[in-house]
Each structure stands twice: as C-alpha cells, then as structure tokens.
Scaffold this active site. Structure first.
Site, PDB file in Angstrom:
ATOM      1  N   LYS A  28       0.809  -0.852   0.325  1.00 54.82           N
ATOM      2  CA  LYS A  28      -0.208   0.014  -0.282  1.00 54.82           C
ATOM      3  C   LYS A  28       1.104   1.382  -0.418  1.00 54.82           C
ATOM      4  O   LYS A  28       0.283   1.486  -0.808  1.00 54.82           O
ATOM      5  CB  LYS A  28      -1.103  -0.135   1.466  1.00 54.82           C
ATOM      6  CG  LYS A  28      -1.981   1.014   1.860  1.00 54.82           C
ATOM      7  CD  LYS A  28      -3.582   0.989   2.253  1.00 54.82           C
ATOM      8  CE  LYS A  28      -3.068   0.378   4.230  1.00 54.82           C
ATOM      9  NZ  LYS A  28      -2.442   2.118   3.877  1.00 54.82           N
ATOM     10  N   GLY A 100      -5.043   7.667   4.991  1.00 55.21           N
ATOM     11  CA  GLY A 100      -3.993   8.122   5.913  1.00 55.21           C
ATOM     12  C   GLY A 100      -3.151   9.217   5.009  1.00 55.21           C
ATOM     13  O   GLY A 100      -2.424  10.332   4.641  1.00 55.21           O
ATOM     14  N   ARG A 128      -9.000  11.834  12.481  1.00 53.93           N
ATOM     15  CA  ARG A 128      -7.735  11.859  12.490  1.00 53.93           C
ATOM     16  C   ARG A 128      -6.801  12.925  12.541  1.00 53.93           C
ATOM     17  O   ARG A 128      -6.876  14.154  11.802  1.00 53.93           O
ATOM     18  CB  ARG A 128      -7.022  11.179  11.486  1.00 53.93           C
ATOM     19  CG  ARG A 128      -7.454   9.144  11.914  1.00 53.93           C
ATOM     20  CD  ARG A 128      -7.293   8.387  10.408  1.00 53.93           C
ATOM     21  NE  ARG A 128      -5.416   7.985  11.030  1.00 53.93           N
ATOM     22  CZ  ARG A 128      -4.740   7.277  10.200  1.00 53.93           C
ATOM     23  NH1 ARG A 128      -5.360   6.064   8.788  1.00 53.93           N
ATOM     24  NH2 ARG A 128      -3.681   6.905  10.429  1.00 53.93           N
ATOM     25  N   GLN A 175       4.349   9.168   7.113  1.00 55.60           N
ATOM     26  CA  GLN A 175       3.703   9.650   6.936  1.00 55.60           C
ATOM     27  C   GLN A 175       3.945  11.528   7.076  1.00 55.60           C
ATOM     28  O   GLN A 175       4.208  12.765   6.220  1.00 55.60           O
ATOM     29  CB  GLN A 175       2.603   9.641   6.917  1.00 55.60           C
ATOM     30  CG  GLN A 175       1.850   8.441   6.556  1.00 55.60           C
ATOM     31  CD  GLN A 175       0.872   8.029   7.154  1.00 55.60           C
ATOM     32  OE1 GLN A 175      -0.455   9.474   7.749  1.00 55.60           O
ATOM     33  NE2 GLN A 175      -0.612   6.938   6.702  1.00 55.60           N
ATOM     34  N   ASP A 326       1.890  -1.192  12.191  1.00 57.49           N
ATOM     35  CA  ASP A 326       0.567  -1.638  11.044  1.00 57.49           C
ATOM     36  C   ASP A 326       0.262  -3.261  11.423  1.00 57.49           C
ATOM     37  O   ASP A 326      -1.104  -3.820  11.005  1.00 57.49           O
ATOM     38  CB  ASP A 326       0.279  -1.611  10.214  1.00 57.49           C
ATOM     39  CG  ASP A 326       0.335  -0.207   9.597  1.00 57.49           C
ATOM     40  OD1 ASP A 326       0.069   0.876  10.100  1.00 57.49           O
ATOM     41  OD2 ASP A 326       1.077   0.093   8.226  1.00 57.49           O
ATOM     42  N   LYS A 353      -4.249   5.569  14.316  1.00 59.99           N
ATOM     43  CA  LYS A 353      -4.820   4.666  13.366  1.00 59.99           C
ATOM     44  C   LYS A 353      -5.439   5.112  12.676  1.00 59.99           C
ATOM     45  O   LYS A 353      -6.284   5.928  13.109  1.00 59.99           O
ATOM     46  CB  LYS A 353      -4.005   3.580  12.842  1.00 59.99           C
ATOM     47  CG  LYS A 353      -2.346   3.532  13.661  1.00 59.99           C
ATOM     48  CD  LYS A 353      -1.221   4.096  12.368  1.00 59.99           C
ATOM     49  CE  LYS A 353      -0.781   3.643  12.695  1.00 59.99           C
ATOM     50  NZ  LYS A 353       0.507   4.389  11.866  1.00 59.99           N
ATOM     51  N   ARG A 357      -6.541   1.731  17.585  1.00 63.59           N
ATOM     52  CA  ARG A 357      -6.124   0.144  17.686  1.00 63.59           C
ATOM     53  C   ARG A 357      -5.946  -0.120  18.935  1.00 63.59           C
ATOM     54  O   ARG A 357      -6.214  -1.205  19.107  1.00 63.59           O
ATOM     55  CB  ARG A 357      -4.954  -0.146  16.553  1.00 63.59           C
ATOM     56  CG  ARG A 357      -5.454   0.053  14.892  1.00 63.59           C
ATOM     57  CD  ARG A 357      -4.502   0.000  13.905  1.00 63.59           C
ATOM     58  NE  ARG A 357      -5.117  -0.079  12.668  1.00 63.59           N
ATOM     59  CZ  ARG A 357      -4.337   0.605  11.591  1.00 63.59           C
ATOM     60  NH1 ARG A 357      -3.425  -0.153  11.812  1.00 63.59           N
ATOM     61  NH2 ARG A 357      -5.314   0.226   9.824  1.00 63.59           N
ATOM     62  N   ARG A 400      -7.910  -3.363   9.313  1.00 63.38           N
ATOM     63  CA  ARG A 400      -6.738  -4.293  10.172  1.00 63.38           C
ATOM     64  C   ARG A 400      -7.303  -4.798  11.294  1.00 63.38           C
ATOM     65  O   ARG A 400      -7.639  -5.995  11.582  1.00 63.38           O
ATOM     66  CB  ARG A 400      -5.684  -3.449  10.057  1.00 63.38           C
ATOM     67  CG  ARG A 400      -5.018  -3.253   8.912  1.00 63.38           C
ATOM     68  CD  ARG A 400      -3.405  -2.679   9.252  1.00 63.38           C
ATOM     69  NE  ARG A 400      -2.713  -2.194   8.679  1.00 63.38           N
ATOM     70  CZ  ARG A 400      -2.767  -2.388   7.418  1.00 63.38           C
ATOM     71  NH1 ARG A 400      -2.810  -3.666   6.161  1.00 63.38           N
ATOM     72  NH2 ARG A 400      -2.370  -1.636   6.020  1.00 63.38           N
TER      73      ARG A 400
END
Ligand code: S3P
Length: 449
Positions: A28, A100, A128, A175, A326, A353, A357, A400
């Site tokens: 990804k 994101g 987020r 990121q 992740d 995330k 999570r 996820r």
C-alpha cells in the site's frame, strides 16, 4: 464498493487446516507513492502489481484532479505526469476516503502550490490528527485556509515564495517525514528532515529512483537526517510493486494458529523497515522459512513458507514498533493463541490510526474471552494457547481490525463475528476469496456457522 454502503457483518470459524499458496496484494505504501510520484514526474510511469484497493484508487483520482493522466492498460497502470511544479488547480475537493497516507502525503505534494486545494475524507479519516503535517507546512509558508480543529476538511493555499525548512519529526511517522520531503521538492533550496528513529524509507528510495537528489546520514543513535534538493527534474519510471508485508501478516498468523496449516506467501517485500512482525513471530516460535530471496527494483523480496506452530509469549522491544506499526492488531491475535504473556510497549501511535487500534484490539480480545491489559501506550495479552471466540467485534471502519479478528475466528472454539467487512477493500480486496481458497471458513450473515 463504496464507503457509504451499509455495514456488512461477517463471521469466521474453524474449518480445518489452511494450505496452499497465496500472493498478497501490492504494498500500500509503495502503491500510493507510485501514483503520486508518477503524477509529479515528467513523462510516463508504468506500474505493475499496484494495490487496487480503495485507498490507492482515491489517490489515483486525486492525481487526475490535479491534471495527471492515470489509467490501466491491460495489467499495467500508466501515469502521465506533469513535471515538478506542474499540478493544476483542482476543480473539486480531493476525497481520500479512508486513506491517511494518501491525504497526508498529498498535502505535502500540492500544499505549497499557489492555489487552494481542499482535502476531505470519510468519518474515520476526518477524526485523525492532521496538525502533525499542518505544523511543518505552516513553517514552509502554507496557509491553512480551512480546518476543523486541525482535522479534515482542510483547505491549503501555498505561498508566493515557499521556504525550505529544517524539520525534526516529533513522532515516529513516515507520513510526516514524507509530507515534508514532498513539500521540499517544489521549494528552491535544500529541505532538511530529521527523524529520531528510522521509519519506512519508501519515499527516500523511490524519489531517488525518479531522479531526486537526496542525501541521508545516520548518526550513532540511529537518528537520520535526510536532505532533499528542491526543483529536481523527475522522470517517469517503470515500477513493480512487491507484495505488502502488512497484508502478508494475516495469512502468516492464520497459518501459525490453525492446526495442520502449511501456506506459502509469494513475493513479499522484505525491506528491513517493514519486517518487525516476521522477526517477532519467529521469536515466538513460529515456523517461518524465508525462501527464494531476491531483489527487484531496489527492494528485497522473498517467499514465506509458514506452518502451524506452538507459540510462546514474548516481550516486543519498543524500538521495533516502527517496523511493524500496522501489524500489532494481528500480532495480538497470535499472542492470544500463544502460551504466556506477550508485552507490546511503545505503541501510542496505534491510537491515531484508522481507529484507536489499542482500544479496538483490547475490546475485541475481551469480547472473545482473551485476557489483556490496555495501557496508554502499551498492550499486554495473556495467551492461553487457544481462544473461546463467540464474540462480536466492532471494527470502527478499520480494515486491519476487521481482518485481524476474522483471522482470530479461524482457530477459535466458536465463530467470531465482525460488525462490518466493507473496509477490507481499502487494502486487501481479495481477502475473503484468497482465504477461502486456502480453506478458511466464513459466513455472510454474521451468524455463527
Ligand atoms: C505509512 C506510514 C505509517 C503506516 C501507514 C502507512 C506510509 O503511518 O501506519 O499505514 O505509507 O508512510 P505513520 O506515518 O502515521 O506511522
């Protein structure tokens, strides 16, 4: 599949061993960057193995809205780019859906242009935090003309004269690092980014491949300084996207926990900034052989053969978190099937995330009879070598979380139901079909089989 669809519950249940070969979708992170860098480079970029998930397709549509041509011819994606500085003012907001990576990198990519770009996303993305990218962009001179307490919707207008900055990324985030480096490409002079711990390095590697001048230095403590020279001539490339190690985590853990399983996962990216889960599962006693190691397009790849194994709880070093950030949800599933305690410290980033999570995993474990302890920045799972199941898991629009608990149900005493599987399409559209072929049991209505 649209995010506006009503929720689609699904259950998974133990049906027997998982066997065979699986090829997980393209990575990804690399797929998003292939779309963006192709759109920014001069000439044609061709991409094979692109992840055709909702997230990456949203980035592709954003690149079209900025004036690039993005289309699929046969098996190859073709992107005709505009050259650095060449993006056009978009006529409508750029909608990044659940992504994101798409939105944060794109704010760097286009935020410095002297026109207004508006960024929107779905309910999960709109919650987020975006201050982490808005702060450095403001230092470059970008005006944030609209924001909702530093969350989407956000509109940016670039300054007449953007400034090169020297930025230290305050958290472990590829990121944020990437956003600043991309902004630096359209700024004259040298932009300098310091990251205290190394995160995935796809932006640096791929930009260098497109022709950018990038210097990287790492000090004794592991702190990395990356310097990018502005206004490079980037030229279209031929790219092959390797299999996503984050997606590979699902068949890896599934084969380890389902008795009798023997599964081979083909062509998985083995970039060391992404292999923390494999390292951890091997430490837990997982029988994983790394076969057919090779290099393609500057990245290491391998096939992974994984067999059912008796797992033991471990303590995962906090320093490993960036290389498996992740993968903690699916690691928690492996930990529930292990004997003993698995400690996962230093994972505060999990709270921001696609969902929180840490909380989502803890609630899902509890709903299925697994004892765990959730701290502000850690999770401890008490493994008993098996899982009762029978619970219903809230996925909070998080792909996820959905896939991790479907994997958990494949070896549980009773079926496990998730409230919605539609978000799986963001990163692993073929998940249900691929796992069914390996022998996994799923039922549609969300009722226990
Ligand atoms: C990504 C970086 C990570 C990761 C995400 C993809 C990227 O996010 O969780 O799935 O492609 O740069 P952070 O930068 O927020 O850690």
């Amino acid at each position: 599949m649209s995010h506006a669809n009503s929720p689609h519950p699904r259950a998974s249940f133990a049906r027997g061993a998982l066997t065979g070969t699986i090829r997980v979708p393209g990575d990804k992170s690399i797929s998003h960057r292939a779309m963006m860098f192709g759109a920014m480079a001069r000439g044609r970029t061709t991409v094979s193995g692109l992840l055709e998930g909702e997230d990456v397709l949203a980035t592709g549509r954003a690149m079209q809205a900025l004036g690039a041509s993005v289309k699929k011819e046969g098996e190859l994606w073709q992107i005709d780019g505009l050259g650095v500085g060449g993006f056009l003012e978009p006529q409508a907001p750029l909608d990044f859906g659940n992504a994101g990576t798409g939105v944060r990198l794109c704010m760097g990519l286009v935020g410095t242009y002297p026109f207004v770009t508006r960024f929107v996303g779905d309910a999960s993305l709109s919650k987020r935090p975006m201050a982490r990218v808005l702060d450095p962009l403001r230092a470059v001179g970008v005006e944030v003309v609209e924001h909702n307490e530093n969350r989407l919707p956000i509109a940016l207008r670039g300054p007449k004269t953007p400034l090169p900055i020297d930025y230290r990324v305050p958290m472990a985030s590829a990121q944020v690092k990437s956003c600043v480096l991309l902004a630096g490409l359209v700024v004259p002079g040298e932009t300098r980014v310091v990251e205290p711990v190394m995160t995935r390095d796809h932006t640096e590697k791929m930009l260098a491949g497109f022709g950018a001048e990038i210097d990287i230095a790492t000090d004794d403590e592991g702190e990395r300084t990356i310097i990018v020279k502005g206004l490079p001539d980037l030229v279209g490339q031929e790219l092959q996207v390797p299999g996503d190690p984050s997606s590979a985590g699902f068949p890896l853990v599934a084969a380890l926990i389902v008795p009798g399983s023997d599964v081979t996962i083909e062509s998985v990216l083995m970039n060391p900034t992404r292999t923390g889960l494999i390292e951890t599962l091997v430490e837990m006693g997982g029988d994983i052989s790394i076969e057919n190691r090779r290099n393609s397009g500057g990245e290491d790849l391998a096939d992974l053969r994984v067999r059912h194994s008796a797992l033991t709880g471990v303590s995962v070093p906090a320093s490993r978190a960036p290389s498996m950030i992740d993968e903690y949800p699916v690691l928690a599933v492996a930990a529930a099937y292990a004997q003993g305690r698995t400690e996962m410290p230093g994972i505060e980033e999990l709270r921001v995330k696609e969902s929180d999570r840490l909380a989502a995993v803890a609630r899902g474990l509890e709903a299925n009879g697994v004892v765990c302890e959730e701290g502000a920045d850690y999770l401890v799972v008490e493994g008993r070598g098996g899982v009762d199941g029978g619970g219903k898991v809230e996925t909070h629009l998080d792909h996820r979380i959905a896939m991790s608990f479907l994997v958990m149900g494949l070896a549980a005493d009773r079926a496990i139901t998730i409230d919605d599987d539609t978000m799986i399409a963001t990163s692993f559209p073929s998940f249900i079909g691929d796992f069914t072929r390996l022998g996994a049991g799923f039922s549609e209505a969300g009722e226990a089989a």
